[in-house]
Design a protein around this motif. Structure first.
Motif, short mmCIF file in Angstrom:
data_model
loop_
_atom_site.label_atom_id
_atom_site.label_comp_id
_atom_site.label_asym_id
_atom_site.label_seq_id
_atom_site.Cartn_x
_atom_site.Cartn_y
_atom_site.Cartn_z
N SER A 110 50.17 8.91 79.13
CA SER A 110 50.75 8.59 80.30
C SER A 110 50.44 7.30 80.96
N ALA A 111 49.38 6.58 80.06
CA ALA A 111 48.75 5.30 80.60
C ALA A 111 49.88 4.18 80.39
N LYS A 112 49.79 3.14 81.15
CA LYS A 112 50.51 1.98 81.30
C LYS A 112 49.45 1.02 80.57
N ALA A 113 48.34 1.08 80.55
CA ALA A 113 47.17 -0.10 79.93
C ALA A 113 46.09 0.70 79.72
N ILE A 114 45.44 0.35 78.43
CA ILE A 114 44.24 1.18 78.17
C ILE A 114 43.06 -0.09 77.56
N THR A 115 42.13 0.11 78.08
CA THR A 115 40.80 -0.96 77.60
C THR A 115 39.89 -0.09 76.95
N ASN A 116 39.44 -0.56 75.93
CA ASN A 116 38.31 0.08 75.11
C ASN A 116 37.12 -0.82 75.30
N TRP A 117 35.86 -0.35 75.55
CA TRP A 117 34.66 -0.91 75.44
C TRP A 117 33.65 -0.26 74.34
N SER A 118 33.48 -0.93 72.97
CA SER A 118 32.72 -0.18 72.04
C SER A 118 31.55 -0.96 71.43
N LEU A 119 30.43 -0.31 71.51
CA LEU A 119 29.25 -1.05 71.18
C LEU A 119 28.88 -1.11 69.82
N ASN A 120 29.01 0.13 69.11
CA ASN A 120 28.47 0.25 67.65
C ASN A 120 29.62 0.75 66.66
N VAL A 121 30.74 0.98 67.04
CA VAL A 121 31.95 1.48 66.20
C VAL A 121 33.02 0.98 66.54
N VAL A 122 33.99 0.85 65.63
CA VAL A 122 35.41 0.37 66.01
C VAL A 122 35.95 1.75 66.88
N PRO A 123 36.61 1.61 67.75
CA PRO A 123 37.18 2.53 68.57
C PRO A 123 38.16 3.39 67.98
N GLY A 124 38.28 4.72 68.17
CA GLY A 124 39.23 5.62 67.41
C GLY A 124 40.86 5.22 67.31
N LEU A 125 41.20 4.58 68.52
CA LEU A 125 42.54 4.15 68.60
C LEU A 125 42.69 2.93 67.39
N LEU A 126 41.90 2.24 66.97
CA LEU A 126 42.03 1.35 65.77
C LEU A 126 41.37 1.60 64.42
N GLN A 127 40.75 2.84 64.36
CA GLN A 127 40.26 3.35 63.03
C GLN A 127 41.28 3.39 61.96
N THR A 128 40.75 3.00 60.91
CA THR A 128 41.51 3.32 59.65
C THR A 128 41.12 4.70 59.01
N GLU A 129 41.97 5.12 58.17
CA GLU A 129 41.47 6.46 57.71
C GLU A 129 40.28 6.60 57.04
N LYS A 130 39.94 5.58 55.83
CA LYS A 130 38.66 5.78 55.34
C LYS A 130 37.44 5.40 56.16
N TYR A 131 37.69 4.67 57.03
CA TYR A 131 36.38 4.35 58.12
C TYR A 131 36.48 5.55 58.92
N ALA A 132 37.33 6.10 59.39
CA ALA A 132 37.15 7.24 60.48
C ALA A 132 36.43 8.39 59.71
N ILE A 133 37.06 8.68 58.38
CA ILE A 133 36.50 9.61 57.61
C ILE A 133 34.97 9.42 57.39
N GLY A 134 34.53 8.30 57.00
CA GLY A 134 33.33 7.99 56.64
C GLY A 134 32.39 8.30 58.09
N ILE A 135 32.87 8.01 59.43
CA ILE A 135 32.09 8.32 60.47
C ILE A 135 32.07 9.93 60.55
N MET A 136 33.09 10.61 60.38
CA MET A 136 33.02 11.95 60.54
C MET A 136 32.20 12.68 59.47
N VAL A 137 32.17 12.19 58.33
CA VAL A 137 31.32 12.78 57.01
C VAL A 137 29.69 12.41 57.35
#
Length: 276
Positions: A110-137
């Motif tokens: 529903s948003a018109k604009a989204i801003t992410n601030w991330s300190l230590n990881v790439v935020p979820g909306l920009l993650q690739t599959e292997k990177y995201a799975i690595g975090i989950m594992v």
């Protein structure tokens, strides 16, 4: 009022704002008097107007009838609330995926604009599959949970072409090779190409004000409702509303001043990629 309610979603912010506008503009009732007339507590009506509880079409009908709203306007708002229930994939949560993920997805859609601030990881909306799975594992999730969580994350990412999206990343976000070096290399390639997809990725380097180091967050602005701040915690999350969001909007301005430009950030990401 229904005894069994869903979690509030983005549409509830819009409907609540409309109901508040009707009360303020078309009646002489303050919050307490309106709540008494409806038969609710003032706290319940306040949460309704602020979108902090799920609002049913029956709630809308009761409120507008109490306010004496003309039939045509009443029916229009009731229908709006009724049709808003027909949500996206998040209305049917995936097994093993926290309900909070569905709530967040409804806000993002529903948003018109989204801003992410991330300190230590790439935020979820920009993650690739292997990177995201690595975090989950690394968090201890098994194969089935990983698959479902990635599917939910991938579905969330479908909102990106439809919103004005900016991600501020501290440079320390690139120091953890989740999923291995190849996964990080692929993730950096993805970030470097973000601007070609209409997204802005900007890197913040060096020392930061203390308030920016406390946690990562996601700020959402909407066409017809006040902004919302989402802070992800371990296995849960927190949503901030109204005046609580102001400090984060100020922090966004600070990050905008401190961050490298989109072009400078892309050059830095490409250099980091070459060193791997």
């Amino acid at each position: 009022m229904s005894g069994q309610r869903k979690n509030p979603q983005a549409r509830d912010r819009t409907i609540g704002a409309q109901l508040k506008a009707v009360r303020v503009q078309q009646t002489a009732l303050n919050l307490e008097a309106a709540a008494q007339a409806i038969g609710w507590s003032a706290a319940t009506l306040s949460r309704t107007e602020n979108g902090k509880r799920h609002i049913t079409s029956e709630d809308v009908a009761v409120i507008l009838t109490t306010y004496g709203v003309p039939a045509a306007q009443r029916e229009e708002l009731i229908e709006s609330a009724r049709s808003g229930v027909q949500a996206g994939w998040w209305s049917r949560p995936l097994p093993g995926v926290l309900p909070d993920v569905g709530t967040l997805a409804s806000y993002e859609a529903s948003a018109k604009a989204i801003t992410n601030w991330s300190l230590n990881v790439v935020p979820g909306l920009l993650q690739t599959e292997k990177y995201a799975i690595g975090i989950m594992v690394s968090d201890g999730y098994g194969p089935q949970d990983v698959e479902l969580r990635w599917l939910a994350r991938l579905r969330r990412q479908q909102v990106l072409p439809k919103v004005d999206y900016v991600a501020f990343l501290h440079e320390s976000a690139f120091h953890q090779p989740f999923g291995g070096i190849d996964a990080l290399r692929e993730q950096l390639d993805h970030l470097a190409q973000a601007s070609t997809r209409g997204h802005s990725v900007r890197i913040v380097r060096g020392r930061l004000p203390h308030r920016a180091l406390l946690h990562s967050w996601l700020l959402l602005h909407f066409p017809e409702a006040p902004p919302v701040l989402y802070a992800e915690l371990y296995e849960s999350s927190v949503y901030l509303h109204d005046t609580e969001v102001h400090a984060y909007e100020n922090m966004r301005s600070v990050l905008d001043r401190l961050a490298l430009s989109t072009a400078e950030s892309r050059s830095m990401i490409e250099r980091l990629r070459e060193r791997l």
